[in-house]
Design a protein around this motif. Structure first.
Motif, PDB file in Angstrom:
ATOM      1  N   ALA A  46       0.839  -1.203   0.000  1.00  0.00           N
ATOM      2  CA  ALA A  46       0.000   0.000   0.000  1.00  0.00           C
ATOM      3  C   ALA A  46       0.873   1.251   0.000  1.00  0.00           C
ATOM      4  N   PHE A  47       2.022   1.162   0.679  1.00  0.00           N
ATOM      5  CA  PHE A  47       2.913   2.313   0.746  1.00  0.00           C
ATOM      6  C   PHE A  47       3.737   2.463  -0.549  1.00  0.00           C
ATOM      7  N   VAL A  48       4.394   1.368  -0.958  1.00  0.00           N
ATOM      8  CA  VAL A  48       5.311   1.438  -2.102  1.00  0.00           C
ATOM      9  C   VAL A  48       4.572   1.714  -3.412  1.00  0.00           C
ATOM     10  N   TYR A  49       3.418   1.084  -3.580  1.00  0.00           N
ATOM     11  CA  TYR A  49       2.699   1.225  -4.855  1.00  0.00           C
ATOM     12  C   TYR A  49       1.548   2.216  -4.768  1.00  0.00           C
ATOM     13  N   ARG A  50       1.616   3.139  -3.848  1.00  0.00           N
ATOM     14  CA  ARG A  50       0.538   4.134  -3.742  1.00  0.00           C
ATOM     15  C   ARG A  50       0.546   5.018  -5.000  1.00  0.00           C
ATOM     16  N   ARG A  51      -0.589   5.601  -5.293  1.00  0.00           N
ATOM     17  CA  ARG A  51      -0.706   6.448  -6.482  1.00  0.00           C
ATOM     18  C   ARG A  51      -0.109   7.809  -6.175  1.00  0.00           C
ATOM     19  N   ARG A  52       0.902   8.222  -6.955  1.00  0.00           N
ATOM     20  CA  ARG A  52       1.603   9.454  -6.636  1.00  0.00           C
ATOM     21  C   ARG A  52       1.069  10.664  -7.413  1.00  0.00           C
ATOM     22  N   LYS A  53       0.626  10.397  -8.682  1.00  0.00           N
ATOM     23  CA  LYS A  53       0.095  11.492  -9.496  1.00  0.00           C
ATOM     24  C   LYS A  53      -1.283  11.070 -10.009  1.00  0.00           C
ATOM     25  N   PRO A  54      -2.192  12.030 -10.244  1.00  0.00           N
ATOM     26  CA  PRO A  54      -3.544  11.655 -10.685  1.00  0.00           C
ATOM     27  C   PRO A  54      -3.526  10.899 -12.004  1.00  0.00           C
ATOM     28  N   GLU A  55      -2.548  11.186 -12.895  1.00  0.00           N
ATOM     29  CA  GLU A  55      -2.566  10.517 -14.201  1.00  0.00           C
ATOM     30  C   GLU A  55      -1.844   9.162 -14.166  1.00  0.00           C
ATOM     31  N   GLU A  56      -1.295   8.816 -13.013  1.00  0.00           N
ATOM     32  CA  GLU A  56      -0.546   7.559 -12.925  1.00  0.00           C
ATOM     33  C   GLU A  56      -1.466   6.351 -13.075  1.00  0.00           C
ATOM     34  N   ARG A  57      -1.099   5.412 -13.935  1.00  0.00           N
ATOM     35  CA  ARG A  57      -1.873   4.189 -14.164  1.00  0.00           C
ATOM     36  C   ARG A  57      -1.017   2.993 -13.763  1.00  0.00           C
ATOM     37  N   PRO A  58      -1.560   2.007 -13.069  1.00  0.00           N
ATOM     38  CA  PRO A  58      -0.749   0.837 -12.724  1.00  0.00           C
ATOM     39  C   PRO A  58      -0.367   0.049 -13.972  1.00  0.00           C
ATOM     40  N   ALA A  59       0.832  -0.521 -13.968  1.00  0.00           N
ATOM     41  CA  ALA A  59       1.273  -1.348 -15.088  1.00  0.00           C
ATOM     42  C   ALA A  59       0.485  -2.654 -15.089  1.00  0.00           C
ATOM     43  N   PHE A  60       0.344  -3.278 -16.228  1.00  0.00           N
ATOM     44  CA  PHE A  60      -0.351  -4.552 -16.332  1.00  0.00           C
ATOM     45  C   PHE A  60       0.423  -5.631 -15.565  1.00  0.00           C
ATOM     46  N   VAL A  61      -0.290  -6.359 -14.692  1.00  0.00           N
ATOM     47  CA  VAL A  61       0.394  -7.381 -13.883  1.00  0.00           C
ATOM     48  C   VAL A  61       0.181  -8.746 -14.514  1.00  0.00           C
ATOM     49  N   LYS A  62       1.256  -9.436 -14.810  1.00  0.00           N
ATOM     50  CA  LYS A  62       1.154 -10.764 -15.383  1.00  0.00           C
ATOM     51  C   LYS A  62       1.163 -11.784 -14.248  1.00  0.00           C
ATOM     52  N   ASP A  63       0.443 -12.896 -14.424  1.00  0.00           N
ATOM     53  CA  ASP A  63       0.417 -13.887 -13.328  1.00  0.00           C
ATOM     54  C   ASP A  63       1.782 -14.545 -13.178  1.00  0.00           C
ATOM     55  N   ASN A  64       2.031 -14.970 -11.937  1.00  0.00           N
ATOM     56  CA  ASN A  64       3.299 -15.600 -11.606  1.00  0.00           C
ATOM     57  C   ASN A  64       3.006 -17.020 -11.130  1.00  0.00           C
ATOM     58  N   LYS A  65       3.346 -18.015 -11.965  1.00  0.00           N
ATOM     59  CA  LYS A  65       2.999 -19.421 -11.685  1.00  0.00           C
ATOM     60  C   LYS A  65       3.575 -19.896 -10.346  1.00  0.00           C
ATOM     61  N   MET A  66       4.807 -19.470 -10.063  1.00  0.00           N
ATOM     62  CA  MET A  66       5.450 -19.910  -8.819  1.00  0.00           C
ATOM     63  C   MET A  66       4.655 -19.461  -7.593  1.00  0.00           C
ATOM     64  N   ILE A  67       4.269 -18.185  -7.597  1.00  0.00           N
ATOM     65  CA  ILE A  67       3.527 -17.658  -6.441  1.00  0.00           C
ATOM     66  C   ILE A  67       2.164 -18.342  -6.329  1.00  0.00           C
ATOM     67  N   GLU A  68       1.530 -18.574  -7.458  1.00  0.00           N
ATOM     68  CA  GLU A  68       0.213 -19.227  -7.422  1.00  0.00           C
ATOM     69  C   GLU A  68       0.318 -20.659  -6.903  1.00  0.00           C
ATOM     70  N   MET A  69       1.322 -21.375  -7.390  1.00  0.00           N
ATOM     71  CA  MET A  69       1.518 -22.748  -6.908  1.00  0.00           C
ATOM     72  C   MET A  69       1.796 -22.759  -5.411  1.00  0.00           C
ATOM     73  N   ALA A  70       2.700 -21.877  -4.994  1.00  0.00           N
ATOM     74  CA  ALA A  70       3.089 -21.832  -3.580  1.00  0.00           C
ATOM     75  C   ALA A  70       1.896 -21.518  -2.692  1.00  0.00           C
ATOM     76  N   SER A  71       1.002 -20.653  -3.170  1.00  0.00           N
ATOM     77  CA  SER A  71      -0.121 -20.266  -2.316  1.00  0.00           C
ATOM     78  C   SER A  71      -1.179 -21.373  -2.234  1.00  0.00           C
TER      79      SER A  71
END
Ligand code: CUA
Length: 312
Positions: A46-71
């Motif tokens: 929440a802190f690191v990826y907070r929105r800093r400017k109004p025009e800021e758009r989050p980058a597209f997040v691709k799934d991560n197989k390792m994290i999904e398997m681990a969870s």
């Protein structure tokens, strides 16, 4: 348990305590680690990826197989560990060793009464020998109570219409608190008693001194067997009668009229006295009168003890 309470378990005094506590603290610390990890990651992101400017758009997040398997895999492993460990402990807690010393427990609003095999009785305190498995066979004269000894990690409901039991193997002498943990009316919170764990010799001495001139439960059961004319239909020497013989009955698997079987334990015998037609033994007619339903609980206990004594 201390007067002030604590978030930790009270000091244990029974053989199963280390196993029980190990499981409890395993679940406790794993939960703590997961809690700190999840909440920590949440706050960090929440802190690191907070929105800093109004025009800021989050980058597209691709799934991560390792994290999904681990969870999926890690929680599954944890659940399987807790299940296996928990099931083993549960079975050990619930199956009393066959040589356990048996004490009859009677709960009523609002006291605990304990009866020993030699006929001795005590109210509000139960004496038990140290380093020996002890089984409590419990019933209630009125409403539902619950027998709880925190130091032994045992808790079990005490019911008005059947027997329940707990067992423990005390490893330290001393006094331990018994609580009633099922709300049972006005004086529920005062329904207390003590377990007094003593060396075998002291226990035997106390047992002898406390024995009243009364009969033992088995002797009282034998007396009732004649007084209530059970003997008219049930023999004690194995000879056939109108009803099944009591010889060698206890603990056996019994075929029933109309199919099925039942193990002749305390609850079956109790039920057969109170409600004789509920489960009729194969080869017999359901002709036992229901009038024994009015026998007091002490008499039922004594009759069960007597029938039990004929099992050898
Ligand atoms: Cu008995 Cu609460």
């Amino acid at each position: 348990m201390g007067e002030n309470g604590t978030v930790w378990l009270p000091e244990g005094a029974s053989a199963l305590t280390p196993e029980w506590d190990g499981l409890f603290y395993f679940v406790y610390y794993v939960s703590l680690i997961i809690f700190v990890g999840v909440v920590g990651a949440m706050i960090y992101f929440a802190f690191v990826y907070r929105r800093r400017k109004p025009e800021e758009r989050p980058a597209f997040v691709k799934d991560n197989k390792m994290i999904e398997m681990a969870s999926v895999v890690i929680p599954t492993i944890l659940v399987l560990i807790v299940f296996t460990w928990g099931f083993k402990t549960y079975v050990r807690m619930n199956v009393a060793p066959p040589d356990a010393y048996q004490i009859q427990v009677r709960a009523q609003q609002w006291s605990w009464t304990f009866e020993y095999p030699n006929g001795a009785q005590s109210v509000g305190e139960v004496h038990v020998p140290v380093d020996r498995p002890v089984q409590m066979v419990m019933s209630s004269a009125d409403v539902i109570h619950s027998f709880f000894v925190p130091a032994f990690r045992v808790k079990m409901d005490v019911l008005p219409n059947r027997y329940t039991s707990v067992w423990f193997h005390a490893t330290k002498t001393g006094e331990y608190q018994i609580f009633c943990t099922e709300y049972c009316g006005t004086a529920h919170s005062n329904m207390l008693a003590k377990v007094i764990v003593e060396p075998e010799a002291d226990f035997q001495k106390w047992l002898q001194e406390s024995q009243s001139t009364d009969l033992t439960p088995v002797e009282r059961g034998e007396q009732l067997y004649k007084q209530q004319t059970c003997n008219a239909c049930h023999s004690t020497d194995g000879s056939p009668g109108v009803g099944p013989t009591f010889k060698g009955l206890f603990g056996k698997e019994r075929p029933l009229e109309g199919g099925g079987t039942v193990v002749a334990d305390e609850n079956y015998i109790r039920e057969s006295i109170l409600d004789p037609t509920a489960k009729v033994a194969q080869g017999f007619n359901p002709i036992m009168p229901a009038s024994f339903g009015s026998l007091p609980p002490e008499d039922i206990d004594a009759l069960v003890a007597f029938i039990k004594s004929l099992s050898e």
